[in-house]
Enzyme design. Sequence first.
Site, PDB file in Angstrom:
ATOM      1  N   SER A  38      16.014  21.977 -15.189  1.00 46.90           N
ATOM      2  CA  SER A  38      14.556  22.646 -15.658  1.00 46.90           C
ATOM      3  C   SER A  38      15.302  24.303 -16.227  1.00 46.90           C
ATOM      4  CB  SER A  38      13.867  22.611 -14.305  1.00 46.90           C
ATOM      5  OG  SER A  38      13.196  24.726 -14.274  1.00 46.90           O
ATOM      6  N   GLU A  84      10.411   9.053 -16.189  1.00 47.16           N
ATOM      7  CA  GLU A  84       8.800   9.284 -16.493  1.00 47.16           C
ATOM      8  C   GLU A  84       8.340   8.884 -18.371  1.00 47.16           C
ATOM      9  OE1 GLU A  84       9.840  13.259 -15.563  1.00 47.16           O
ATOM     10  OE2 GLU A  84       7.808  13.160 -14.735  1.00 47.16           O
ATOM     11  N   HIS A  93       0.908  -0.968   0.183  1.00 39.17           N
ATOM     12  CA  HIS A  93      -0.001  -0.057  -0.209  1.00 39.17           C
ATOM     13  C   HIS A  93       0.885   1.073  -0.099  1.00 39.17           C
ATOM     14  CE1 HIS A  93      -3.299  -2.838   1.690  1.00 39.17           C
ATOM     15  NE2 HIS A  93      -2.702  -3.727   2.105  1.00 39.17           N
ATOM     16  N   LYS A 109      17.056  22.003 -10.159  1.00 38.16           N
ATOM     17  CA  LYS A 109      16.159  20.617 -10.363  1.00 38.16           C
ATOM     18  C   LYS A 109      17.006  19.790 -11.007  1.00 38.16           C
ATOM     19  CE  LYS A 109      12.586  20.085 -10.568  1.00 38.16           C
ATOM     20  NZ  LYS A 109      10.662  19.848 -10.293  1.00 38.16           N
TER      21      LYS A 109
END
Length: 463
Positions: A282, A295, A161, A288
Amino acid sequence: MGTKASNQMWGGRFASGPDAIMEAINASIGFDRRLADQDIDGSLAHVAMLAAQGIVSPADAEAISDGLGRVRAEIAEERFEFKPALEDIHMNIEARLSEIIGDAAGRLHTGRSRNDQVATDFRLWVRDQCDAAVAGLTALMRALLDQAEAGADWVMPGFTHLQTAQPVTWGHHMLAYVEMFARDRARFADARARMNECPLGAAALAGTSFPIDREATAHALGFDRPMANSLDAVSDRDFALEFLAAASICAMHLSRMSEELVIWSSAQFRFVTLSDRFSTGSSIMPQKKNPDAAELIRAKIGRILGAQVALLVVMKGLPLAYSKDMQEDKEQVFDAADSLMLALAAMTGMAQDMTANAPALEEAAGAGFSTATDLADWLVRVLGMPFREAHHVTGAIVAKAEAAGCDLPELPLEAMQAVHPGITAQIFDVLGVRNSVASRQSYGGTAPDQVRAQVAAWKERLE
Ligand code: ARG
């Protein structure tokens, strides 16, 4: 302007050529040019067989083979002009062949149809993709095995979970993916074995009256045997569907692993650092480092599963044998295969380069009372308590630790004895996360010894 001339390949009964819109919807050359090599291989096998059977003369067969070699070179060197008016790769190649060698080219299509031709070409192409997927998955498994070997005893939280459940080892977690990708590999190998039958010689749908030798063409193209039913041979696209099914499941696994890498590389988790080679920055936030590759791999299942659904829907309800609908079988398979191979390569690169943050993993492993099950198991083993009661006692101890703001190994013995007087100092032997993982010695369990044994077994199997 006057009417266009009728098609030189099949226009005998036509007074005029097709409307521009007809030509546009009919042409597949924009994408099936990817089958050029397979088409030429199929034609070479076919013409050699025709000559061996005395169906075409040795001289014509030689002229055709030489000519096909020249066409192949023109395509490879990008000197070939693909023409939409010639519809597809089969007719583009044949038309060019006849420009190069003249009338003899017209004998190549004896005892053959574009229906068995395209079925053969596409099967050869998909078969290559199965081999590429097996190779890509093997490379990925090797990268994961190296990770598992290096971190066989790094402790990390295991989740259910997405809540801390029990400590596991980094190596064990990596091996879970090795198992998944091994099943994917087996699925591609199975699909390949099943698709390895040759449609060539089924002709349009009914076979041919020429004395062809289908065993010869099948073997020349590396197939195990010719397909046994000519109607099935030209109408079957199961091989592409099986490839897509294997690809979808594999893409799902890649997506799950990507999701973990996205979570793990966040500042909140800090479980792994992805290499600069497989991250991006970024344009506005200088601090970043984004896991873009993970992704994008996570997303690839969308188009791969989309291709599977699309082809199933195209094939659904088609009567035997060939229907032009089946020209819609290729584009999405090409895209799915490209997407899968790229995703496998990117995941392999990420897996090779990533660095696990062992101290952060271990720190997180102990959080959330992850050794509560070990405590309960100790009460069962040492005090002979029924597990349900042990579960209850442990729950009370966890509540005390929570109230005291400490983890189980830091809770004083007296506090535990207040819950159950039978508890002794021995309990601390099972409470640390290292003790916990070391005790999980059951086959397939997370103990470092088990992990090392599995890594060794896999490395031997991959030799
Ligand atoms: N371009 C066609 C395809 O991809 C080749 C087969 C055409 N056959 C036919 N009977 N028109 O399916």
